[in-house]
Design an enzyme around this catalytic site. Structure first.
Site, mmCIF file in Angstrom:
data_model
loop_
_atom_site.group_PDB
_atom_site.id
_atom_site.type_symbol
_atom_site.label_atom_id
_atom_site.label_comp_id
_atom_site.label_asym_id
_atom_site.label_seq_id
_atom_site.Cartn_x
_atom_site.Cartn_y
_atom_site.Cartn_z
ATOM 1 C CB ILE A 118 -19.485 0.593 -5.109
ATOM 2 C CG1 ILE A 118 -19.984 0.627 -6.517
ATOM 3 C CG2 ILE A 118 -18.130 1.348 -4.478
ATOM 4 C CD1 ILE A 118 -20.024 1.756 -7.081
ATOM 5 C CB CYS B 138 -9.724 -1.958 -5.202
ATOM 6 S SG CYS B 138 -10.024 -0.143 -5.117
ATOM 7 C CB SER B 139 -11.574 -1.820 -9.782
ATOM 8 O OG SER B 139 -12.066 -3.066 -9.343
ATOM 9 N N GLY C 207 -9.164 2.030 -7.751
ATOM 10 C CA GLY C 207 -8.302 2.691 -6.372
ATOM 11 C C GLY C 207 -8.904 3.927 -5.868
ATOM 12 C CD1 TRP C 208 -12.913 4.931 -7.111
ATOM 13 C CD2 TRP C 208 -11.983 6.344 -8.689
ATOM 14 N NE1 TRP C 208 -13.685 4.921 -8.491
ATOM 15 C CE2 TRP C 208 -13.203 5.764 -9.249
ATOM 16 C CE3 TRP C 208 -11.297 7.112 -9.491
ATOM 17 C CZ2 TRP C 208 -13.476 5.790 -10.697
ATOM 18 C CZ3 TRP C 208 -11.650 7.337 -10.804
ATOM 19 C CH2 TRP C 208 -12.745 6.696 -11.542
ATOM 20 C CG ASP C 209 -15.011 3.710 -4.629
ATOM 21 O OD1 ASP C 209 -15.197 4.826 -4.125
ATOM 22 O OD2 ASP C 209 -15.434 3.188 -5.519
ATOM 23 N NE ARG D 140 -17.853 5.239 -5.424
ATOM 24 C CZ ARG D 140 -17.884 4.985 -7.016
ATOM 25 N NH1 ARG D 140 -19.050 5.572 -7.453
ATOM 26 N NH2 ARG D 140 -16.997 4.554 -7.496
#
Lengths: 651, 550
Positions: free
Chosen positions: A268, A330-331, A333-335, A376
């Site tokens: 991000i 991903c890390s 798991g939400w982006d 975000r």
């Protein structure tokens, strides 16, 4: 504040004089111009930064940058007023409590029942049913009721039938923020599925039996395939670095029959900086072509968009062509995971390319699975390092696909732009908070309205005229070009320069075709009426008197509706370009004096109100051609400016 | 027949044709004097490819064992590959193609051999005559006259026999002015703006030289276009620096002292090899197979193609603005007045004059401002982006003009009667054609070649309804206004229809276009039906009424 000047970004000569109002929710600028009194409304929640610049002879400039990419430049005569406005806005733009947000005061005059109906428009259980679930392999699990296992997950998750609560809890303990693997998309035709999770806490050697069982269960829920793809959407280096912190990625040796794959999408922070750089390019005053292209490349933005698309395409191919299930993470798991799952779903399933389906998709992959909207998009004052254009990138991916497959989507560009606007506007409750849990605690559904109902009500504005449900492009999986396709990714000026109308095509093909289609529909209706009348007339010539009078009525009506159509030919904001033009073009001259000469001549010109009559011609009339909606996208976006809250606090 | 000598192997079997986005096809290759013909032998899906030799820009050959491969790169930017079994056949075919695609005599070109298979309804050679144009002009103003001073091309070799000049200037003065202008291209009328009577003229540079030579007749000629007390603008398409350097070679620009009523503005439009290199780089970038986004953008940027587009459009907008907004007359020139000058004058007319946005009007514009105005098509379009030979006369000047038109069309999609295909068709025919229209460098050469008698005009073919329907824009609604395009970088795009035409699948875009046509077609059908029914009803009712009255 009176006598404020609103500057046009493209042309310093053109500035509108007017009055600035600050209300509890909006900044409003009203032009002094006698007839039109053009208004500019900006929601406080849209404000991303306010900059007070050095005072000049003309006054004190204030620069407001918005999250929907609008840039407003004001000049306030008194330094003291400017400071007051600045201080007030800083406070107003950064609310600390959810209750301060616009959606809690916004009232579209709907009763309680209508509000409840609105929230029911998108129902995720219905969506999983549509996918064919529950079935022999998958079921709904209540293991997360009361958010006991994972507080950023929804209460209802879909998991393989063979998975026990013990396995789920065990697996969740082995995953970042306990975000265990759960179903995102299921393909009825071949049983392949897309599941999502966060990274495993594998470190350098740790393993977890339950997590291994979980992945095995997911693989076995697709009997047609003997392996499972595990896609880590991070660059390999980032994932490896995470191992040192006790996190990391799946070791192929520990899990039976998985194929592990990295697809490098940056994090991000990289994305935030990339957008920042691209916006700087958009804001350049009369950039050269090289400045622009170089800046665009340097921002890396399109490269990132392509990376997200490539990941989505990879997964869609695995599911549709190989029939293999995929676990994405991903890390946390939400982006990136949300981006990639939703791009893949959109490619795979034509339903998500309809208006309703797209709402469902965002609700499913973003809202319910705990995408941190508040962090975000900076709805409440918070850590600026948490802010990142994650969903903006997804929305752009959809636009890029729309450019490549013009008939495949039921909705148009305006729909995407309005969704982006409302992610930041906080006018509706859908995107509040960071998780379902927080939203339930705040009783969002009882206290605010749903954006989806609002968009659905105005769906006529968002239709893509080229969409036909029986068209080949709408039915199957979309297969974008994988091969050398860099040139397919283009800068989206409709989004990032959306408030500079002068830069966009002056005539909209979409609006034109929509108007034609609308007229076609009227013609169809009239044809039917005329046909009936003709038949009646032929049958019973006795009744002719009556019929005749009726017919006259009808033709009168029709005449009216036709003339309405042509009345809609009203000028749109064209002035931007027009007035900017004279000042811009000469100033690009090589010689300083030639530029000067032209401006001087301008002033001396025998026609004193050059600018006043400039709106009449210049292709304005043709502009909104037959556009029924008047062409502007602002009105429905700012539908929140209801007269109710007319409590203007003139500062 | 001399072609036969060049064709050593007229036919080869079992040739495999490779094209991007198509499956490889096996078939027979034939060479004729002007065409390369490939036909697949499969019964179910017989397919033929006809390629004009003059469309071939470069050819490469390589061998793997006895299998030869020829890669043909065309002027329309397409690349095809032919696998030819047999080394000798392959070598023969390659050398024949090479010879046939580089014939140096114009009279051997295909237009001199082409026999049309369609019925000629209107002779395109007579569709756009200067007299008709002048007739239109004289209906609104009597300040201009048609001069036949160049009848035998004796005054200016690159001008047409008749030109439009101010009435108050006689032929004797014109002769003197011609001596003062580069290549004798004295100022002539390019466009008359009906709305306010302002005009646009074009010429070449004045031959002032280093000692500031002047020519009273030249001053008088251009001053004759000004209203009393009014000023005009001279748009020099070169930067001030370049214009100053031109003085050393005998050229130059109008000095303020001698042209006090005129204001000079310098714009910077590139010429010749710079443009040609830009095209070569752009096409290379478009054909780049790499997966790297950054590389694509930096290559696009480095080609400078869009920079040229922006510069040309900006200059044209400026000219249009001076005329329409400032109410001033304009004189446009660069050095020779045959390239950038024409880009500016023709684009300004598209912005100002709705007639130029119709199919016929645009054809007339191409004839007036490019063909008759002496743009050297044969030199400029001899080679395209794949050529290795470095001759100095090639330049994509006309392609840049078409690209600029496309940019305006994209911004005003409902204001043009023609579509993108029309522009692409003109691009193709300018570089290789069965028609004689774009042969030669000026009217003088065309008349010596007797093109009117010996070849067919492109317009004879295009202006038949069967062909026209392909080039019509379904969204067109006549727009009588001036259209001001945006020249900001965000508003200018790569013309994919030309540059990515062969490297991207176009199926989905074609489908969208088809859908668009269907929507409008269906609407028109319904309108017709409704009108018919209304009429029928009205008739029945009057019948009834008459019966009633009886």
């Amino acid at each position: 504040v009176e006598n404020v000047r609103l500057l046009d970004r493209l042309s310093s000569r053109k500035a509108a004089l007017g009055t600035l109002y600050l209300t509890a929710t909006h900044v409003i600028f009203v032009e002094n111009g006698s007839e039109t009194r053009k208004e500019t409304w900006v929601l406080h929640s849209q404000i991303s930064s306010i900059e007070k610049q050095a005072t000049t002879a003309t006054g004190c400039p204030l620069l407001i940058r918005c999250k929907n990419f609008q840039v407003i430049q004001l000049v306030i005569p008194q330094e003291r007023d400017c400071h007051d406005v600045y201080i007030s806005l800083i406070r107003l733009a950064r609310p600390v409590k959810y209750e301060e947000l616009y959606c809690f005061s916004f009232n579209p005059k709907l009763d309680k029942e209508e509000r409840e109906q609105g929230w029911k428009l998108v129902d995720l259980n219905e969506e999983y049913n549509r996918m064919g679930i529950p079935n022999n392999y998958w079921q709904i699990s209540d293991v997360n009721r009361d958010y006991g296992v994972c507080d950023s997950y929804p209460t209802e998750v879909y998991l393989p039938k063979s998975v026990t609560a013990h396995i789920i809890v065990g697996s969740s303990k082995f995953r970042s923020r306990r975000r265990f693997p759960a179903l995102s998309y299921y393909c009825k035709d071949n049983n392949a599925s897309i599941c999502r999770s966060s990274q495993p806490l594998s470190g350098f050697s740790a393993r977890c039996l339950e997590d291994e069982q979980m992945l095995q269960a997911i693989r076995k829920a697709n009997p047609g395939s003997d392996f499972l793809y595990v896609v880590d959407t991070r660059p390999k280096l980032n994932a490896m670095a995470n191992r040192a912190a006790g996190k990391g990625y799946e070791n192929e040796d520990n899990y039976s029959n998985i194929k592990f794959q990295f697809i490098g999408i940056e994090n991000i922070h990289v994305m935030r900086n990339s957008l920042q750089k691209m916006l700087e390019v958009c804001e350049l005053k009369s950039p050269s072509m090289s400045d622009f292209l170089w800046g665009l490349e340097n921002s890396g933005w399109l490269k990132h968009i392509k990376a997200i698309m490539d990941a989505g395409i990879f997964i869609a191919k695995a599911v549709a062509e190989e029939g293999v299930s995929v676990l994405v993470h991903c890390s946390d798991g939400w982006d990136r995971t949300a981006q990639v799952c939703s791009v893949a779903s959109l490619l795979l399933d034509p339903y998500y390319r309809t208006m309703k389906g797209f709402m469902v998709l965002i609700e499913k992959d973003w809202v319910s699975f705990g995408h941190k909207f508040n962090h975000r998009y900076g709805n409440l004052d918070g850590d600026p390092k948490e802010i990142s254009p994650v969903i903006d990138q997804f929305i752009e991916c959809v636009w890029q696909l729309m450019e490549q497959f013009p008939c495949a989507f039921e909705f148009n560009e305006r729909f995407l732009i309005h969704i982006q606007h409302h992610v930041y506007s906080c006018q509706f409750g859908n995107f509040l908070c960071n998780s379902q849990k927080e939203r339930r605690e705040l009783k969002i559904q009882e206290r605010t309205y749903s954006l989806w109902a609002h968009l659905w009500k105005n769906r006529a504005d968002y239709l893509n005229p080229l969409y036909r449900s029986d068209h080949s492009q709408t039915q199957a999986t979309l297969r974008p070009q994988m091969a050398p396709c860099n040139f397919l990714y283009k800068f989206w000026s409709g989004m990032y320069n959306r408030f500079e109308k002068g830069l966009h095509p002056r005539q909209s093909v979409t609006d034109y075709l929509m108007a034609v289609k609308e007229e076609t529909q009227q013609l169809e209706e009239e044809l039917e009426v005329l046909g009936e009348r003709l038949a009646n007339l032929q049958k019973s010539k006795l009744n002719y008197n009556k019929v005749k009078s009726k017919q006259q009525d009808r033709s009168k009506q029709l005449g009216l509706s036709m003339s309405n159509n042509s009345l809609a030919n009203t000028p749109q904001e064209y002035s931007n370009d027009l007035k900017s033009f004279p000042s811009r073009t000469p100033s690009q001259g090589d010689e300083e004096d030639s530029a000067l000469i032209l401006t001087q001549d301008n002033l001396k010109s025998s026609d004193p109100d050059l600018s006043a009559n400039s709106d009449q011609e210049s292709g304005v009339e043709d502009l909104s051609c037959r556009s029924p909606s008047g062409g502007g996208c602002l009105p429905s976006e700012d539908s929140g400016k209801d007269s109710d809250e007319a409590a203007f606090l003139a500062v | 027949m001399e072609f036969a000598e060049l064709i050593k192997t007229p036919r080869a079997d079992n040739v495999v044709l490779h094209r991007p986005f198509y499956l490889a096809v096996e078939g027979t290759l034939c060479l004729t004097g002007h065409h390369l013909i490939f036909s697949s032998r499969r019964q179910d899906n017989a397919e033929e490819l006809w390629l004009l030799h003059s469309n071939i820009d470069s050819i490469e050959k390589r061998f793997v064992g006895s299998l030869g491969t020829i890669v043909i790169k065309c002027k329309d930017l397409r690349i095809i590959q032919l696998d030819i079994p047999g080394m000798e056949e392959c070598l023969n075919i390659a050398s024949s193609i090479e010879a046939l695609s580089t014939l140096d005599s114009v009279t051997l070109m295909y237009p001199f051999f082409y026999r049309p298979m369609f019925e000629i309804i209107e002779d395109g050679w007579r569709s756009f005559l200067p007299d008709q144009e002048f007739e239109l002009l004289s209906s609104v103003t009597d300040e201009w006259r048609l001069s036949c001073i160049n009848k035998e091309f004796s005054v200016c070799p690159s001008y047409p026999p008749v030109v439009i000049v101010p009435k108050s200037v006689d032929d004797e003065a014109l002769r003197k002015v011609a001596m003062f202008r580069h290549g004798s291209r004295f100022p002539v009328l390019s466009y008359y703006h009906k709305k306010n009577g302002m005009v646009m003229m074009r010429s070449s540079q004045p031959l002032t030289g280093t000692n500031g030579r002047r020519c009273k007749e030249d001053e008088k000629l251009i001053n004759a276009t000004l209203r009393p007390g009014k000023r005009g603008y001279i748009i020099d398409t070169r930067s001030l620096n370049v214009a100053q350097q031109a003085r050393a070679k005998g050229g130059g620009f109008e000095q303020e002292a001698h042209y006090p009523q005129w204001r000079r503005i310098h714009k910077c439009i590139e010429r010749f090899n710079i443009l040609q290199e830009s095209l070569i780089k752009l096409v290379e970038a478009c054909n780049d197979q790499s997966h790297n986004m950054d590389r694509w953008l930096s290559k696009l940027e480095a080609s400078n193609w869009l920079t040229h587009i922006k510069e040309i459009l900006t200059a044209a907008c400026l000219a249009a603005q001076c005329i329409d907004r400032e109410g001033a007359s304009v004189l446009v020139h660069g050095t020779e007045g045959t390239d950038s000058t024409l880009q500016v004058t023709s684009l300004a007319q598209i912005i100002l004059d709705p007639r130029c946005r119709t199919i016929r009007g645009f054809e007339s514009l191409v004839v007036r401002e490019w063909l008759q105005a002496g743009h050297p098509f044969q030199q400029r379009c001899a080679q395209s982006a794949y050529s290795n030979s470095k001759q100095k006369w090639e330049a994509p000047v006309f392609l840049l003009f078409l690209d600029c038109v496309w940019q305006i069309l994209r911004q005003f999609p409902c204001s043009f009667e023609f579509n993108e295909q029309f522009l692409i068709m003109l691009f193709e025919h300018a570089y290789a054609s069965q028609f004689g229209t774009f042969l030669g460098n000026n009217e003088n050469e065309r008349s010596k070649l007797k093109l009117v008698q010996k070849t067919m005009s492109l317009w004879s073919w295009v202006n038949r309804s069967e062909e026209l329907s392909k080039f019509q824009n379904p969204l067109f609604e006549a727009n009588s206004l001036v259209i001001w395009p945006s020249v900001a970088p965000q508003s200018l795009q790569l013309w994919e229809g030309v540059f990515l035409r062969w490297n991207r699948p176009s199926k989905f875009l074609d489908e969208a276009h088809e859908e668009m046509i269907n929507i409008i077609k269906y609407n028109k059908e319904l309108q017709a039906k409704v009108n018919a029914l209304r009429r029928q009803l009205a008739e029945m009712e009057t019948d009834d009424r008459m019966q009633e009255n009886l």
